[in-house]
Design an enzyme around this catalytic site. Structure first.
Site, PDB file in Angstrom:
ATOM      1  N   SER A  34      41.279 -50.362  31.441  1.00  0.00           N
ATOM      2  CA  SER A  34      40.405 -49.886  32.513  1.00  0.00           C
ATOM      3  C   SER A  34      38.972 -49.680  32.048  1.00  0.00           C
ATOM      4  O   SER A  34      38.031 -49.947  32.784  1.00  0.00           O
ATOM      5  CB  SER A  34      40.932 -48.556  33.066  1.00  0.00           C
ATOM      6  OG  SER A  34      42.235 -48.720  33.570  1.00  0.00           O
ATOM      7  N   GLU A  55      42.327 -36.859  24.021  1.00  0.00           N
ATOM      8  CA  GLU A  55      40.873 -37.040  24.035  1.00  0.00           C
ATOM      9  C   GLU A  55      40.160 -36.112  23.066  1.00  0.00           C
ATOM     10  O   GLU A  55      39.126 -36.480  22.497  1.00  0.00           O
ATOM     11  CB  GLU A  55      40.330 -36.831  25.450  1.00  0.00           C
ATOM     12  CG  GLU A  55      40.851 -37.848  26.476  1.00  0.00           C
ATOM     13  CD  GLU A  55      42.261 -37.546  26.990  1.00  0.00           C
ATOM     14  OE1 GLU A  55      42.796 -36.453  26.681  1.00  0.00           O
ATOM     15  OE2 GLU A  55      42.829 -38.383  27.694  1.00  0.00           O
ATOM     16  N   PHE A  80      37.914 -37.069  31.646  1.00  0.00           N
ATOM     17  CA  PHE A  80      38.619 -36.729  30.402  1.00  0.00           C
ATOM     18  C   PHE A  80      37.678 -36.710  29.199  1.00  0.00           C
ATOM     19  O   PHE A  80      37.937 -36.015  28.211  1.00  0.00           O
ATOM     20  CB  PHE A  80      39.767 -37.703  30.163  1.00  0.00           C
ATOM     21  CG  PHE A  80      40.673 -37.862  31.355  1.00  0.00           C
ATOM     22  CD1 PHE A  80      41.187 -36.739  31.989  1.00  0.00           C
ATOM     23  CD2 PHE A  80      40.994 -39.109  31.855  1.00  0.00           C
ATOM     24  CE1 PHE A  80      42.006 -36.868  33.112  1.00  0.00           C
ATOM     25  CE2 PHE A  80      41.812 -39.247  32.967  1.00  0.00           C
ATOM     26  CZ  PHE A  80      42.318 -38.130  33.600  1.00  0.00           C
ATOM     27  N   ASP A 114      42.749 -42.398  43.287  1.00  0.00           N
ATOM     28  CA  ASP A 114      43.328 -41.418  42.347  1.00  0.00           C
ATOM     29  C   ASP A 114      43.039 -39.973  42.770  1.00  0.00           C
ATOM     30  O   ASP A 114      43.756 -39.050  42.390  1.00  0.00           O
ATOM     31  CB  ASP A 114      42.825 -41.658  40.923  1.00  0.00           C
ATOM     32  CG  ASP A 114      43.620 -42.757  40.218  1.00  0.00           C
ATOM     33  OD1 ASP A 114      44.692 -43.140  40.732  1.00  0.00           O
ATOM     34  OD2 ASP A 114      43.174 -43.223  39.154  1.00  0.00           O
TER      35      ASP A 114
END
Lengths: 311, 276
Positions: A34, A55, A80, A114
């Site tokens: 992505s 992360e 994130f 999303d």
């Protein structure tokens, strides 16, 4: 008008950089398809580190790589990167001035379906608040490529916010991006749209609508939100006397905040802000959400009329 | 290692303990207990194990040290000063405005400090990054990361442990200064992190357990860590918070408290040092 997603431009630019400089390394947190770091990963597998869905660690690892002379690009969705790993970016990257490039994709509400959990509407504000941090929000593909290369050449922490969807190309291949420099995209004298990211294309469309009404609207694109190009902003304030800021981000602390902070203390000028009005995002198609959150050219036109009345 | 070398390191650690107490007393701020529990390992690293060059802190061939438990900065600062990275007089400027000796390690300020730590849980990730970078460069330099046991409560430590195991970073050695105490009390009561070794083992690490004040054991473990292949190594070092000064030992209340005017000469006396 050609359309390209800024994340796709990033994938190309990063792979090109990888071929030019062996010190370029990339990290991702299970989103390389992505974020498009996957393009780099395919070409330079030994210099790509998938850190899994972690992360905070990814950010520290990037700082450690920078400490050994590498130029790490770390990518994940903006919520994130800027959100989840904010304090790691602050402590391990910005505080030591580590040469880490945080390239966050899927910024803003155009992430779409999303929903609010994945739509970062405050990332620019919280990155901008960190000392030593440079914050870049490109408008289109060509600017993204140029900005990624400028970020690699710059020594120090950089946050680049990119989008998920295809956006119209505004800048030609001859466009020269410079960190800290804005660009006048449309000349105008009655008021100025000061915009960033995908909102610059919306402002160009808004300026067209206003032109029909006999209003001359300038469009100034701010590719680097921090450090802000104060010259181009003050010039717009002085010459047009009214400013509308527009960003795919909260009206709190982003481009609108940066422009208002600066103008309030240097040249008070009527400012209207177009952006997300202190709300979380929601599920929907990107174009539906642009309407829902009032980020269309028509919304910009309305804001322009409002600011012109205050002039 | 020869017995006389061990004795030299022990002597070094004794003098460094005194430097820690003096600098903390002068600053009247800073972390005494965790500096004293870590100093034997830090002395072993800087004066017995690591390749480094105080005249050229950025020398490429150096081993790297990351003080993950950044509040033990005094322990690293005394070692850096003793090694010659900066004058020992600078130690008396700890935590003062304008000093290069910040409250927690700052790579921008202090020669010999590799990264910024202080916010717990972030150092091991940076050490993992260094180990990956050195491996890319085909360097034989090693990375040492010193963590606290309370620090293991930070989830990021385990993300880092997972990644070090995943990437089989045998150029990385973590040391856990397991003094059993944190600010609010016993680690096992505040939030139990034991068993430490088993946790690291489950993430793919070699595990060695030692007495963190036994210089011969420390040197032996560091040597073994260098020999072990295919996995990172963790040395779980059982230590005593405040070690070397009986009235500081095993007291959580001395976590972040410097020696007072009255305590300093007493504390130094326990180290066999009488000040003029």
């Amino acid at each position: 008008m050609s359309m390209i997603a800024t994340r796709d431009a990033y994938g190309e630019a990063l792979a090109e950089l990888g071929a030019e400089n062996v010190n370029i390394v990339a990290l991702d947190a299970d989103l390389s398809g992505s974020t498009k770091t996957g393009v780099f990963a395919k070409k330079f597998p030994e210099r790509f580190f998938n850190m899994g869905i972690a992360e905070a660690n990814m950010t520290g690892v990037a700082a450690g790589l920078a400490a050994t002379g590498k130029i790490p690009f770390l990518s994940t969705f903006s919520i994130f990167a800027a959100g989840r790993a904010w304090e790691q970016i602050r402590q391990s990257v910005a505080y030591p001035k580590a040469n880490v490039k945080v390239v966050a994709t899927h910024g803003g509400i155009t992430v779409g379906e999303d929903g609010g959990s994945h739509q970062s509407v405050e990332d620019v504000a919280i990155m901008r608040a960190i000392p030593n941090m440079t914050v870049i929000v490109p408008a289109d593909g060509p600017e993204t490529k140029a900005a990624i290369k400028a970020a690699a050449a710059y020594k120090g922490p950089v946050f680049v916010r990119l989008g998920r969807n295809k956006v119209p190309t505004i800048f030609g291949d001859d466009y020269r991006f410079e960190i800290g420099k804005g660009a006048e995209v449309v000349p105008g004298s009655d008021m100025t749209f000061v915009t960033t990211g995908m909102m610059t294309a919306q402002a160009v469309a808004a300026a067209d609508i206003l032109k029909q009404e006999g209003i001359s609207a300038r469009v100034v694109h701010i590719g680097t939100i921090k450090p802000l190009d104060k010259d181009i902003v003050i010039k717009a304030a002085a010459e047009t006397g009214a400013i509308v800021t527009a960003e795919e981000h909260s009206i709190i602390g982003g481009l609108g905040g940066a422009v208002a902070e600066f103008l309030a203390t240097s040249r008070p000028t009527p400012v209207e802000m177009v952006g997300i009005r202190d709300r979380f995002g929601t599920s929907g198609k990107a174009d539906e959400l642009i309407k829902y959150f009032c980020l269309t050219p028509e919304d910009l036109v309305e804001a322009a009329r409002k600011v012109l009345q205050r002039k | 290692m020869e017995q006389h070398q061990i004795e030299q390191l022990q002597e070094k650690a004794r003098l460094l303990r005194a430097d820690i107490l003096r600098m903390l007393h002068k600053a009247q701020s800073g972390h005494t207990g965790g500096s004293l529990s870590a100093i034997d390992m830090i002395a072993a690293l800087y004066f017995g194990k690591m390749r480094h060059n105080p005249a050229e802190p950025a020398w490429e061939g150096r081993d790297r040290f990351v003080l993950c438990k950044g509040h033990a900065a005094p322990a690293q600062y005394v070692a850096l000063a003793e090694a010659g990275y900066f004058p020992k007089e600078d130690l008396m400027m700890l935590r003062r405005l304008g000093s290069h000796l910040q409250g927690h390690p700052d790579s921008k300020s202090t020669p010999g400090v590799e990264v910024c730590t202080g916010s717990l849980g972030q150092g091991l990730s940076q050490a993992v990054g260094m180990a990956l970078g050195l491996r890319l460069d085909r360097s034989d330099s090693r990375v040492y990361a010193l963590l606290g046991d309370g620090e293991l409560q930070e989830g990021q430590v385990w993300e880092a442990a997972m990644s070090a195991g995943h990437y089989r970073l045998d150029n990385l050695c973590a040391l856990v200064d397991a003094n059993g105490l944190q600010i609010d009390g016993e680690v096992t009561r505040v939030m139990n992190v034991t068993p430490i070794g088993e946790k690291f083992a489950a993430f793919g690490w070699h595990v060695l357990e030692i007495d963190g004040h036994d210089m011969a054991a420390i040197m032996d473990a560091l040597h073994k860590a260098g020999e072990l292949q295919g996995k990172p190594t963790v040395i779980v070092a059982n230590t005593v918070k405040g070690k070397g000064v009986p009235f500081f030992e095993n007291k959580a209340s001395y976590h972040g408290v410097p020696p007072s005017d009255a305590e300093l000469p007493e504390a130094l006396k326990h180290l066999g040092i009488t000040e003029d």
